[in-house]
Design an enzyme around this catalytic site. Sequence first.
Site, PDB file in Angstrom:
ATOM      1  N   GLU A 130      -5.381 -11.816  11.697  1.00 34.90           N
ATOM      2  CA  GLU A 130      -5.309 -10.351  11.573  1.00 34.90           C
ATOM      3  C   GLU A 130      -6.308  -9.657  12.518  1.00 34.90           C
ATOM      4  OE1 GLU A 130      -6.747  -8.916   7.761  1.00 34.90           O
ATOM      5  OE2 GLU A 130      -5.751  -6.987   7.990  1.00 34.90           O
ATOM      6  N   LYS A 177       0.741  -3.199   8.070  1.00 36.19           N
ATOM      7  CA  LYS A 177       0.176  -3.496   6.745  1.00 36.19           C
ATOM      8  C   LYS A 177       0.431  -2.346   5.775  1.00 36.19           C
ATOM      9  CE  LYS A 177      -4.278  -5.253   4.996  1.00 36.19           C
ATOM     10  NZ  LYS A 177      -5.632  -5.637   5.470  1.00 36.19           N
ATOM     11  N   CYS A 237      -2.911 -10.016   4.982  1.00 36.40           N
ATOM     12  CA  CYS A 237      -4.153 -10.182   4.231  1.00 36.40           C
ATOM     13  C   CYS A 237      -4.099  -9.619   2.809  1.00 36.40           C
ATOM     14  CB  CYS A 237      -5.296  -9.584   5.059  1.00 36.40           C
ATOM     15  SG  CYS A 237      -6.901 -10.293   4.650  1.00 36.40           S
TER      16      CYS A 237
HETATM   17  N1  LIG Z   1      -8.561  -7.741   5.600  1.00 34.58           N
HETATM   18  C1  LIG Z   1      -8.240  -7.725   4.317  1.00 34.58           C
HETATM   19  O1  LIG Z   1      -7.235  -7.181   3.905  1.00 34.58           O
HETATM   20  C2  LIG Z   1      -9.193  -8.446   3.400  1.00 34.58           C
HETATM   21  C3  LIG Z   1      -8.654  -8.628   2.003  1.00 34.58           C
HETATM   22  C4  LIG Z   1      -9.638  -9.287   1.112  1.00 34.58           C
HETATM   23  O2  LIG Z   1     -10.681  -9.739   1.533  1.00 34.58           O
HETATM   24  C5  LIG Z   1      -9.337  -9.365  -0.326  1.00 34.58           C
HETATM   25  O3  LIG Z   1     -10.212  -9.884  -1.057  1.00 34.58           O
HETATM   26  O4  LIG Z   1      -8.256  -8.926  -0.768  1.00 34.58           O
END
Ligand SMILES: NC(=O)CCC(=O)C(=O)O
Length: 264
Positions: free
Chosen positions: A47, A116, A150
């Site tokens: 990402e 996202k 993510c």
């Molecule tokens: N970059 C992200 O979206 C991190 C997401 C994350 O760390 C989580 O715990 O959920």
Amino acid sequence: MGSIFRLALVQMHVDAGNPDANYTRLELKLNEAIQHAVKPDMIMLPEMWNTGYALEQINELADENGERTKKLLSAFSREHNVQLFGGSIAEKRTDGVYNTTYVFNEQGEITAQYSKIHLFRLMDEEKHLQSGDKLGQLNVSGTDAGMMICYDIRFPELARKLAINGAKLLFVPAQWPSPRLHHWRTLLMARAIENQMFVIACNRCGTSGTSHFFGHSLVIDPWGEIIAEASEEESIVRAEIDLSLVDAVRSKIPVFEDRRPQLY
Ligand SMILES: NC(=O)CCC(=O)C(=O)O
């Protein structure tokens, strides 16, 4: 498509706020990924690999309509006849900056794009980024797949929707930091088991400011078994997956037939 699919995940350090260093590093990593006795069918990136989470300067740093990224990734996939799941980048559009994935086929054409949906407040994404409003669906050599970025993996209804729409694989680029390794591994395994799909997750590694990114990129099969897992170091994670396993697992435990959506 034959049922064997070869993956190479680029788990790399990202220099927050320094796109030039990241594009240079990426080119080296792409070459490392492709130069191997067994050529991958697809290379996957993490990402926000172009800027990292330099969100205070993201307007100046983001790639204008993704042009620099598209040029590089398209040329690479065409030259090496390989599919490329472009992780995600900070992409500047007229209405703001998005956290966006592009997917390229072996001819260097973009076959899918996703921004996202769920912005992660703990890292201030909602203050600096715009959220996407479409599902991430793609087709990989004839097999339907889904993508999330993510934090999106914390929303099981999104993965379920992609699976109902036909996805047999789920791609997850990430910048997931410590101390939530347990969440990362557990959520990815749960998405694989409950949806009986392959989960292919590429995390970054290294340290930016006070955040430490633990890597542990993962490839998980539809039975929830880990096929490949990286350490905390930079590495190319290679995995060979047998796509016929999805149907085998789905017929052994017919979760999709047994759903009772009228009740929930
Ligand atoms: N970059 C992200 O979206 C991190 C997401 C994350 O760390 C989580 O715990 O959920």
